[in-house]
Design a protein around this motif. Structure first.
Motif, PDB file in Angstrom:
ATOM      1  N   GLU A  67      41.484   4.208  67.160  1.00  0.00           N
ATOM      2  CA  GLU A  67      41.373   5.659  67.307  1.00  0.00           C
ATOM      3  C   GLU A  67      41.760   6.320  65.993  1.00  0.00           C
ATOM      4  O   GLU A  67      42.833   6.067  65.452  1.00  0.00           O
ATOM      5  N   ALA A  70      39.166  12.697  63.659  1.00  0.00           N
ATOM      6  CA  ALA A  70      37.773  12.957  63.285  1.00  0.00           C
ATOM      7  C   ALA A  70      37.681  13.329  61.807  1.00  0.00           C
ATOM      8  O   ALA A  70      38.618  13.873  61.230  1.00  0.00           O
ATOM      9  N   ARG A  72      36.112  11.014  59.326  1.00  0.00           N
ATOM     10  CA  ARG A  72      35.756   9.885  58.462  1.00  0.00           C
ATOM     11  C   ARG A  72      34.235   9.680  58.502  1.00  0.00           C
ATOM     12  O   ARG A  72      33.595   9.904  59.516  1.00  0.00           O
ATOM     13  N   ARG A  77      33.868   4.229  58.973  1.00  0.00           N
ATOM     14  CA  ARG A  77      34.117   3.736  60.334  1.00  0.00           C
ATOM     15  C   ARG A  77      33.502   2.348  60.522  1.00  0.00           C
ATOM     16  O   ARG A  77      34.125   1.461  61.117  1.00  0.00           O
ATOM     17  N   ARG A 107      36.910   5.127  67.793  1.00  0.00           N
ATOM     18  CA  ARG A 107      36.855   6.372  68.567  1.00  0.00           C
ATOM     19  C   ARG A 107      37.497   7.488  67.750  1.00  0.00           C
ATOM     20  O   ARG A 107      38.561   7.298  67.169  1.00  0.00           O
ATOM     21  N   GLU A 108      36.823   8.616  67.720  1.00  0.00           N
ATOM     22  CA  GLU A 108      37.349   9.750  66.977  1.00  0.00           C
ATOM     23  C   GLU A 108      38.147  10.662  67.888  1.00  0.00           C
ATOM     24  O   GLU A 108      37.736  10.956  69.015  1.00  0.00           O
ATOM     25  N   ARG A 111      40.920  16.589  65.895  1.00  0.00           N
ATOM     26  CA  ARG A 111      42.055  17.015  65.066  1.00  0.00           C
ATOM     27  C   ARG A 111      42.773  18.231  65.655  1.00  0.00           C
ATOM     28  O   ARG A 111      43.990  18.351  65.551  1.00  0.00           O
TER      29      ARG A 111
END
Length: 121
Positions: A67, A70, A72, A77, A107-108, A111
């Protein structure tokens, strides 16, 4: 950040040392250069109840869920996923005696919704 959770099928318990899988993947994440060392959090969980395929032959699995916050790129990834799988495969002992499916999913995390605190008493 990140959080790495490695799931291991219980039939690998005596053949696979959780600490070897944990150390190999944790080091792969640190070596990626993507994260600050203190932010990497890894753990191994054994899955006692599981099924794989049609169940006629013994099989095992090692699955990593990574995990990330978000933001990247897809390339980063993909590289992280491939590095984790390579580290897991390299840490598996020889002679397990049945196929072991090794996988990783990225998995993102949002933020805006992620919260973190460092507790020091």
């Amino acid at each position: 950040m990140p959080h790495l959770t490695i799931e291991v099928s219980a039939n690998l318990e005596l053949r696979v040392a959780a600490s070897e899988l944990l150390n190999a993947t944790h080091q792969a994440l640190l070596a990626s250069g993507v994260f600050d060392g203190p932010d990497v959090k890894s753990r191994v969980v054994q899955q006692i109840a599981f099924r794989i395929g049609v169940g006629t032959q013994p099989e095992g699995f090692v699955h990593a869920s990574l995990e990330l916050l978000a933001g990247r790129t897809e390339l980063v990834r993909q590289q992280l996923s491939q590095a984790v799988v390579a580290a897991l495969v390299a840490a598996l002992p020889r002679g397990i005696g049945f196929p072991v499916q090794v996988s990783c999913d990225i998995r993102e995390m949002n933020r805006d919704c992620y919260s973190k605190a460092i507790y020091i008493e």
